[in-house]
Design a protein around this motif. Structure first.
Motif, mmCIF file in Angstrom:
data_model
loop_
_atom_site.group_PDB
_atom_site.id
_atom_site.type_symbol
_atom_site.label_atom_id
_atom_site.label_comp_id
_atom_site.label_asym_id
_atom_site.label_seq_id
_atom_site.Cartn_x
_atom_site.Cartn_y
_atom_site.Cartn_z
ATOM 1 N N GLU A 171 -3.156 -16.164 4.692
ATOM 2 C CA GLU A 171 -2.757 -15.600 5.332
ATOM 3 C C GLU A 171 -0.565 -15.323 5.010
ATOM 4 O OE1 GLU A 171 -3.944 -16.989 8.770
ATOM 5 O OE2 GLU A 171 -4.956 -16.959 6.502
ATOM 6 N N HIS A 178 2.760 -13.286 -3.636
ATOM 7 C CA HIS A 178 2.701 -11.542 -4.104
ATOM 8 C C HIS A 178 3.850 -11.068 -4.540
ATOM 9 C CE1 HIS A 178 1.325 -6.861 -3.767
ATOM 10 N NE2 HIS A 178 0.513 -7.412 -4.694
ATOM 11 N N ASP A 193 -2.962 -10.027 -5.411
ATOM 12 C CA ASP A 193 -3.721 -8.704 -5.198
ATOM 13 C C ASP A 193 -5.372 -9.017 -4.404
ATOM 14 O OD1 ASP A 193 -3.301 -6.431 -2.772
ATOM 15 O OD2 ASP A 193 -3.619 -5.215 -4.665
ATOM 16 N N ARG A 194 -6.443 -8.914 -5.281
ATOM 17 C CA ARG A 194 -7.315 -9.042 -4.821
ATOM 18 C C ARG A 194 -8.174 -10.213 -3.675
ATOM 19 N NH1 ARG A 194 -7.268 -8.741 -10.861
ATOM 20 N NH2 ARG A 194 -7.814 -10.893 -10.852
ATOM 21 N N ASP A 195 -6.684 -11.211 -3.917
ATOM 22 C CA ASP A 195 -7.571 -12.581 -3.183
ATOM 23 C C ASP A 195 -6.990 -11.938 -1.592
ATOM 24 O OD1 ASP A 195 -8.057 -14.260 -5.158
ATOM 25 O OD2 ASP A 195 -6.840 -15.001 -5.355
ATOM 26 N N ALA A 196 -6.343 -11.257 -1.091
ATOM 27 C CA ALA A 196 -5.585 -10.677 -0.301
ATOM 28 C C ALA A 196 -6.776 -9.881 0.349
ATOM 29 C CB ALA A 196 -4.200 -10.029 -0.197
ATOM 30 N N ARG A 197 -7.023 -9.051 -0.852
ATOM 31 C CA ARG A 197 -7.836 -7.754 0.543
ATOM 32 C C ARG A 197 -9.707 -8.279 0.392
ATOM 33 N NH1 ARG A 197 -6.044 -5.054 -4.588
ATOM 34 N NH2 ARG A 197 -8.255 -5.664 -5.362
ATOM 35 N N SER A 198 -9.205 -9.157 0.061
ATOM 36 C CA SER A 198 -10.915 -10.002 0.841
ATOM 37 C C SER A 198 -10.384 -10.455 1.700
ATOM 38 C CB SER A 198 -10.976 -10.834 -0.449
ATOM 39 O OG SER A 198 -10.295 -12.620 -1.064
ATOM 40 N N GLY A 200 -9.125 -9.108 3.923
ATOM 41 C CA GLY A 200 -8.253 -8.205 4.593
ATOM 42 C C GLY A 200 -6.516 -7.306 4.604
ATOM 43 N N ASN A 202 -3.192 -6.150 3.737
ATOM 44 C CA ASN A 202 -2.445 -5.396 3.262
ATOM 45 C C ASN A 202 -1.130 -5.662 2.540
ATOM 46 O OD1 ASN A 202 -5.002 -3.612 3.127
ATOM 47 N ND2 ASN A 202 -4.358 -2.847 4.916
ATOM 48 N N SER A 204 1.978 -5.052 0.845
ATOM 49 C CA SER A 204 3.199 -4.105 0.084
ATOM 50 C C SER A 204 3.300 -4.714 -1.538
ATOM 51 C CB SER A 204 3.696 -3.606 1.015
ATOM 52 O OG SER A 204 4.755 -4.750 1.101
#
Length: 789
Positions: A171, A178, A193-198, A200, A202, A204
């Motif tokens: 994290e 990104h 971005d997909r890895d970050a969403r997995s 949790g 967000n 910018s």
């Protein structure tokens, strides 16, 4: 030798392939000295006799020179290891070297079975090495982004993301990667971005790249990027030194929030962190508790006192965030890192040749130059808005390469306190250095001189305040405004300036200066010496003849006239004048030298030696080593005339003159010419390289021209016309701008003779005749093979 563990497992320079032996060595390199028992239990947990297994492997390590250092029950590695080097480089912020060193996953090629504890150590170390390499690549990408190199930043971020041997980004890594990938428009940004969403998170979008040029400051960027949670840094520097640009670069590098300092309402500067301005000191401090927050405040001097108090408390309490503060002054409280910004160095601007010379490294001016804007775009407007005494202080300082602060204050008629405050204000505003030197002063002067009358008035004020030699360039710029009282002082300054040029060996510059002041009798003698230096003997004689009868009888005028006459070949007149000079001063030394030259021309070698020896003694009395050695050269020439060997008398003098390039070059020139005249051409030819180097070291353009002309004459007489022409052309090149009409006329006439160019030949003789070189013209006509009309 170095142990390689990243990508491959080997020892440089040897073919050693025992994997477990090398693994043992790698463990010692990374973990430091270890007890033998612990090593045995870790590496051979299931062996019947672990200590015996260890002993056998240590035998193999002892076969590698310098691999081990043993101290009783403890064993240590003494060999460098790439993994240990990588770890050290990343700790010291040497990211480029660390990234280049990473050749692949740690111990990736191991094929031997390992115990559980040792296997865990290998995997943990592999992850640590990969993470270190990723951190180095990410830091390099951030630096590239800070400098506006978006494509390069994206490439490095992609390498960091996909690095073989590194663990999945966490994290903390994902937001920076990104940011960098999005900034470059790299396709891997979507994957991050997909890895970050997995996880949790967000993320910018990256901000639009800032168009302002940014160069240098790599060290500062690296230091700020290396700050850890809870630390506070302070950036100080005068106006225009790049504090804001550095913070903008940090923002482009990713992970930083840059807040402009606001004067009101209280805590307004911190509002972007909380959505609204905090209302209490506790709330303000709470906004800085996030250990993931990296925040910078641009403009401590314009930040309200409440926010300043909160930031000062945060620096002491270390609530969690990394905090960077920028202000003009030094930090008012303890910080972990203080960076003071000054002008950029030539090394900072190495990618932009000549930029430092144009801007003095002033960051604002560098930015203007990189954008193609005028260098005074902002500075000029600011200066025009200042009070008159501040503006004129700045302009007077700009007119001087090395400001004389005392003279500048006198020219302004300011008291010490007002002048000191004015200078401090200009320095704080980023217009001058602490010594008063104006940044990019040449550009300021260029614009100022377009306002001729105002510029001339400022030059005159400076000229009246500066001492002697330094005053003349300013008198020269202000001639149209001279008053009667300025004539005498300007003449004195011009004489000192010309004498300094003569002493530095630049008679052409001195003559050009004094050619414009022929109406001032006080400059006649100095002018004559300059004209003698460039071979304009007739002009020198005319200048001295124009003096009043009384002034012609003054000792220095007699000496200059005598030297002029001896150079013109008017021996008897020269000696008659020299005999009128008495005493033991420099004029008496010149007189003795004239008598020595006259005796040499008559080949009266004993008289030449005696008079030259007296001249050398007089110059020694006055501490002029160069003139003394020159006269000793004449003594040596006379000794050769009396039968001594040239090398026996010249070589000791050449050795003695090693510390005086001008005297040594002149001695060597006379020595080589003498060898040529005596027919010892081989010895003379062998000395030419040393002679040319000595003349170049001394900056003696006349000597270089003389050598080329003499070599041209030698080749001319041998019938080698091609070589002769090359030598004459080289001589003409060296004579350009010197004003030495005599040597130039010789080279031009000889060259035109080779080219069979009758018109050019006559033009060269006309040039010599106009300079009063009538005897030389007659000699050239006698020797010429061209048909004379």
């Amino acid at each position: 030798m170095t142990l390689r563990t990243l990508g491959a497992l080997s020892v440089e320079g040897v073919t050693f392939r025992r994997e477990k032996v090398l693994l043992l060595l790698a463990y010692l390199c990374l973990e430091g000295p270890q007890p033998r028992r612990r090593l045995a239990d870790l590496f051979w947990p299931d062996a019947t006799n672990p200590m015996n297994s260890l002993a056998q492997h240590l035998v193999h390590l002892r076969g590698l020179p310098g691999a081990l250092a043993e101290d009783g029950p403890r064993v240590a590695a003494a060999m460098p290891c790439d993994a240990a080097q990588l770890r050290d480089l990343t700790r010291r912020g040497r990211h480029e070297e660390a990234a280049a060193l990473y050749g692949g996953p740690f111990m990736d090629a191991l094929t031997i079975p390992l115990g559980a504890d040792l296997e865990e150590w290998v995997f943990d170390t592999r992850d640590a090495m990969g993470q270190a390499a990723r951190a180095a690549l990410t830091a390099l990408a951030a630096q590239a982004a800070a400098h506006g190199q978006r494509v390069r930043a994206g490439e490095l971020a992609a390498q960091a993301l996909t690095l073989d041997g590194a663990p999945p980004p966490d994290e903390l890594d994902l937001p920076r990667l990104h940011h960098l990938l999005t900034l470059a428009g790299h396709p891997l940004a979507a994957q991050v971005d997909r890895d970050a969403r997995s996880l949790g998170l967000n993320l910018s979008a990256a901000p639009a790249p800032v168009s302002a040029p940014f160069v240098g400051r790599e060290t500062e960027l690296s230091a700020l990027s290396s700050l850890t949670p809870g630390q506070t840094a302070w950036i100080s520097g005068h106006a225009g030194m790049g504090k804001t640009a550095l913070l903008e670069a940090l923002a482009r590098s990713g992970g930083w929030t840059v807040l402009p300092g606001r004067a009101d309402p209280p805590y307004a500067t911190l509002a972007p962190l909380t959505g609204a301005p905090p209302t209490t000191p506790h709330a303000a401090l709470s906004a800085l508790r996030d250990v993931k927050l990296r925040v910078a405040v641009d403009g401590w001097d314009t930040t309200d006192p409440a926010t300043q108090g909160a930031l000062a408390q945060a620096a002491a309490a270390r609530p969690g965030a990394v905090i960077v503060l920028a202000g003009r002054g030094h930090p008012p409280f303890d910080v972990d890192l203080h960076l003071h910004l000054g002008p950029l160095t030539p090394e900072d601007l190495r990618a932009h040749p000549d930029l430092h010379a144009r801007t003095d490294g002033h960051p604002v001016l560098v930015g203007h130059a990189l954008r193609g804007q005028p260098l005074d775009l902002r500075l000029g407007a600011r200066v025009r808005a200042y009070p008159e005494h501040v503006r004129d202080t700045f302009l007077l300082l700009a007119l001087q390469d090395q400001p004389n602060l005392r003279a500048t204050r006198a020219a302004l008629n300011l008291d010490a306190d007002t002048f000191a405050r004015t200078l401090a204000s200009l320095t704080t505003e980023g217009l001058t250095s602490e010594t008063g030197r104006v940044y990019a002063a040449a550009t300021i002067r260029e614009h100022l001189h377009q306002i001729h009358v105002h510029a001339a008035l400022l030059h005159l004020r400076l000229a009246r305040a500066l001492p002697g030699d330094a005053a003349w360039p300013h008198y020269d710029r202000s001639r149209d405004l001279w008053e009667d009282a300025d004539e005498t002082r300007a003449a004195h300054a011009a004489r000192q300036h010309a004498q300094a040029q003569l002493k530095r060996g630049h008679p052409g510059q001195a003559a050009a200066l004094l050619d414009t002041l022929t109406h001032l009798p006080a400059l006649a003698v100095t002018h004559a010496w300059a004209l003698i230096g460039v071979g304009r003997y007739q002009d020198a004689l005319n200048r001295l003849t124009a003096l009043s009868a009384h002034d012609q009888q003054v000792s220095d005028a007699l000496a200059a006239r005598a030297v002029t006459l001896i150079r013109l070949g008017r021996t008897d007149e020269a000696v008659a004048l020299a005999d009128q000079i008495s005493g033991s001063g420099p004029d008496a030394a010149h007189a003795a030298s004239v008598r020595a030259h006259a005796a040499r021309m008559r080949e009266q070698w004993e008289d030449a030696r005696r008079h030259a020896t007296l001249a050398a003694q007089l110059w020694n009395l006055h501490g002029d080593d160069e003139a003394q050695l020159t006269e000793l050269g004449m003594v040596a020439r006379a000794q050769v005339g009396l039968g001594e060997a040239p090398d026996a008398v010249f070589e000791p003098l050449l050795e003695r003159a090693r510390g005086i390039p001008s005297a040594r070059s002149r001695l060597l020139l006379n020595y080589v010419m003498l060898l040529g005249a005596l027919g010892q051409h081989g010895q003379a030819e062998a000395l030419y390289p040393d002679l040319m180097q000595a003349l170049q070291d001394a900056g003696d353009t006349f000597g270089l021209a003389n050598v080329h002309i003499n070599r041209g004459v030698d080749a001319h007489e041998r019938g080698d016309l091609t070589s002769a022409a090359e030598q004459y052309r080289a001589a003409i090149t060296y004579l350009r701008g010197t004003g030495n009409t005599r040597l130039l006329g010789v080279a031009l006439s000889n060259l035109s003779e080779i080219d069979h160019n009758l018109s050019a030949f006559e033009d060269a003789l006309t040039l010599l005749a106009a300079a009063g070189q009538h005897d030389l013209v007659a000699q050239i006509r006698r020797n010429a093979q061209l048909t004379t009309p």
